[in-house]
Design a protein around this motif. Structure first.
Motif, PDB file in Angstrom:
ATOM      1  N   SER A  43       4.333   0.944  -8.500  1.00  0.00           N
ATOM      2  CA  SER A  43       2.972   0.580  -8.990  1.00  0.00           C
ATOM      3  C   SER A  43       2.061   1.164  -8.724  1.00  0.00           C
ATOM      4  CB  SER A  43       2.752  -0.578  -8.282  1.00  0.00           C
ATOM      5  OG  SER A  43       2.633  -0.353  -7.084  1.00  0.00           O
ATOM      6  N   GLU A  44       1.405   1.541  -9.238  1.00  0.00           N
ATOM      7  CA  GLU A  44       0.596   2.586  -9.441  1.00  0.00           C
ATOM      8  C   GLU A  44      -1.107   2.410  -9.525  1.00  0.00           C
ATOM      9  OE1 GLU A  44       0.447   6.039  -9.845  1.00  0.00           O
ATOM     10  OE2 GLU A  44       2.843   5.209 -10.423  1.00  0.00           O
ATOM     11  N   CYS A  45      -1.339   0.796  -9.306  1.00  0.00           N
ATOM     12  CA  CYS A  45      -2.881  -0.088  -8.966  1.00  0.00           C
ATOM     13  C   CYS A  45      -2.265  -1.069  -7.626  1.00  0.00           C
ATOM     14  CB  CYS A  45      -3.488  -0.689 -10.163  1.00  0.00           C
ATOM     15  SG  CYS A  45      -2.194  -1.729 -11.759  1.00  0.00           S
ATOM     16  N   ASP A  46      -3.334  -2.189  -7.340  1.00  0.00           N
ATOM     17  CA  ASP A  46      -3.012  -3.401  -6.998  1.00  0.00           C
ATOM     18  C   ASP A  46      -2.803  -4.456  -7.633  1.00  0.00           C
ATOM     19  OD1 ASP A  46      -2.490  -2.844  -3.742  1.00  0.00           O
ATOM     20  OD2 ASP A  46      -4.823  -1.787  -4.029  1.00  0.00           O
ATOM     21  N   PRO A  47      -2.455  -5.743  -7.791  1.00  0.00           N
ATOM     22  CA  PRO A  47      -2.962  -6.949  -8.376  1.00  0.00           C
ATOM     23  C   PRO A  47      -4.164  -7.216  -8.928  1.00  0.00           C
ATOM     24  CG  PRO A  47      -1.091  -6.754  -6.800  1.00  0.00           C
ATOM     25  CD  PRO A  47      -1.776  -6.042  -6.673  1.00  0.00           C
TER      26      PRO A  47
END
Length: 118
Positions: A37-41
């Protein structure tokens, strides 16, 4: 015969989760591709996308995500494609890194010949 959890899964739910899509781009992922993952939800994301982003904080194989989500691999690949298209995940193919750091086969043959000559 024991029914697996996926056998009890409602086809309607799977249709809803994928937005009616039945196939993802097969060239983007295979079962052992590592997802990161490259970001948070963000608020408003589909719950399965949120779960994938949380699970993939460290490299996680597609089949592992499928097992954790208790969804078929084909469905997970569709969800992953959504995240890949929006830049929220990256894909690492183990086969690309598998040859890195390995000696050249020709050198290994030369070493074997030299050892046999001793």
């Amino acid at each position: 015969m024991n029914r697996r959890p996926i056998d009890r899964e409602s086809p309607d739910r799977l249709y809803t989760v994928t937005g009616g899509r039945t196939r993802a781009d097969e060239t983007a992922f295979d079962s052992v591709s590592l997802i990161v993952s490259e970001c948070d939800p963000v608020p408003g994301m589909q719950s399965e996308h949120v779960k994938i982003l949380q699970l993939a904080r460290r490299p996680t194989a597609v089949v592992e995500l499928s097992a954790e989500l208790r969804l078929p691999v084909s469905v997970v690949k569709i969800l992953l494609r959504d995240l890949l298209d929006t830049g929220r995940i990256t894909v690492r193919h183990p086969s690309a890194g598998a040859t890195a750091g390995k000696p050249d086969p020709d050198i290994l043959r030369q070493v074997l010949v030299a050892l046999n000559n001793l």
